[in-house]
Design a protein around this motif. Structure first.
Motif, PDB file in Angstrom:
ATOM      1  N   GLY A 132     -69.198   7.280  36.054  1.00  0.00           N
ATOM      2  CA  GLY A 132     -70.366   8.065  35.672  1.00  0.00           C
ATOM      3  C   GLY A 132     -70.627   9.207  36.643  1.00  0.00           C
ATOM      4  O   GLY A 132     -70.922  10.330  36.229  1.00  0.00           O
ATOM      5  N   LEU A 133     -70.503   8.922  37.936  1.00  0.00           N
ATOM      6  CA  LEU A 133     -70.690   9.987  38.933  1.00  0.00           C
ATOM      7  C   LEU A 133     -69.614  11.054  38.817  1.00  0.00           C
ATOM      8  O   LEU A 133     -69.890  12.257  38.886  1.00  0.00           O
ATOM      9  CB  LEU A 133     -70.685   9.381  40.340  1.00  0.00           C
ATOM     10  CG  LEU A 133     -71.879   8.502  40.696  1.00  0.00           C
ATOM     11  CD1 LEU A 133     -71.656   7.828  42.046  1.00  0.00           C
ATOM     12  CD2 LEU A 133     -73.156   9.298  40.701  1.00  0.00           C
ATOM     13  N   PHE A 134     -68.369  10.613  38.617  1.00  0.00           N
ATOM     14  CA  PHE A 134     -67.276  11.568  38.486  1.00  0.00           C
ATOM     15  C   PHE A 134     -67.458  12.445  37.253  1.00  0.00           C
ATOM     16  O   PHE A 134     -67.262  13.663  37.313  1.00  0.00           O
ATOM     17  CB  PHE A 134     -65.937  10.825  38.415  1.00  0.00           C
ATOM     18  CG  PHE A 134     -64.752  11.723  38.293  1.00  0.00           C
ATOM     19  CD1 PHE A 134     -64.282  12.427  39.393  1.00  0.00           C
ATOM     20  CD2 PHE A 134     -64.099  11.879  37.080  1.00  0.00           C
ATOM     21  CE1 PHE A 134     -63.186  13.270  39.288  1.00  0.00           C
ATOM     22  CE2 PHE A 134     -63.003  12.716  36.965  1.00  0.00           C
ATOM     23  CZ  PHE A 134     -62.548  13.407  38.071  1.00  0.00           C
ATOM     24  N   SER A 135     -67.854  11.844  36.129  1.00  0.00           N
ATOM     25  CA  SER A 135     -68.031  12.650  34.918  1.00  0.00           C
ATOM     26  C   SER A 135     -69.207  13.611  35.060  1.00  0.00           C
ATOM     27  O   SER A 135     -69.183  14.706  34.493  1.00  0.00           O
ATOM     28  CB  SER A 135     -68.192  11.761  33.684  1.00  0.00           C
ATOM     29  OG  SER A 135     -69.290  10.908  33.808  1.00  0.00           O
ATOM     30  N   ALA A 136     -70.224  13.256  35.837  1.00  0.00           N
ATOM     31  CA  ALA A 136     -71.334  14.191  36.072  1.00  0.00           C
ATOM     32  C   ALA A 136     -70.855  15.395  36.870  1.00  0.00           C
ATOM     33  O   ALA A 136     -71.218  16.544  36.559  1.00  0.00           O
ATOM     34  CB  ALA A 136     -72.465  13.480  36.811  1.00  0.00           C
ATOM     35  N   VAL A 137     -70.037  15.157  37.878  1.00  0.00           N
ATOM     36  CA  VAL A 137     -69.510  16.264  38.691  1.00  0.00           C
ATOM     37  C   VAL A 137     -68.572  17.134  37.856  1.00  0.00           C
ATOM     38  O   VAL A 137     -68.650  18.372  37.890  1.00  0.00           O
ATOM     39  CB  VAL A 137     -68.797  15.711  39.941  1.00  0.00           C
ATOM     40  CG1 VAL A 137     -68.037  16.800  40.664  1.00  0.00           C
ATOM     41  CG2 VAL A 137     -69.797  15.055  40.869  1.00  0.00           C
TER      42      VAL A 137
END
Length: 123
Positions: free
Chosen positions: A34-39
């Protein structure tokens, strides 16, 4: 005591602890995903603008054309042609970078979906 019941209890306890460990690992991976896809989404939004013409340049060209029309001789019909913006073609590296960003986002979201499905299956 029945040895089969003891065996069943031990195997069931082992399976529960193993599934609990897998569930925790998948949950941690889902948070990272989730964090990676937000970035990646932030970078994708920023680089997507590279694939569109600059509206300030188009406004400048339209105003320049209008100014040319207004300052031209009224009998000159060639100066009265309609404004046609120049064709826009993004550079190849900009297209490739955007393809990589979008593929990264799609792969991350697909992986997250698979992780969610596996977590539901483990429960």
């Amino acid at each position: 005591s029945d040895p089969w019941k003891d065996c069943h209890r031990l195997v069931k306890q082992y399976d529960r602890s193993m599934c609990h460990g897998w569930t925790q690992d998948i949950n941690h991976l889902l948070i990272l995903s989730g964090l990676f896809s937000a970035v990646v989404t932030a970078f994708t939004v920023g680089s997507y603008r590279w694939l569109q013409p600059n509206t300030q340049d188009l406004s400048y060209l339209a105003l320049l054309h209008l100014s040319t029309q207004l300052s031209a001789d009224p009998t000159n019909t060639t100066a009265r042609a309609a404004f046609e913006p120049p064709p826009f073609h993004p550079e190849g590296w900009k297209v490739r970078v955007n393809i990589i960003w979008f593929l990264s986002l799609v792969i991350t979201i697909t992986t997250s979906m698979i992780g969610i499905l596996v977590t539901q299956w483990l429960r």
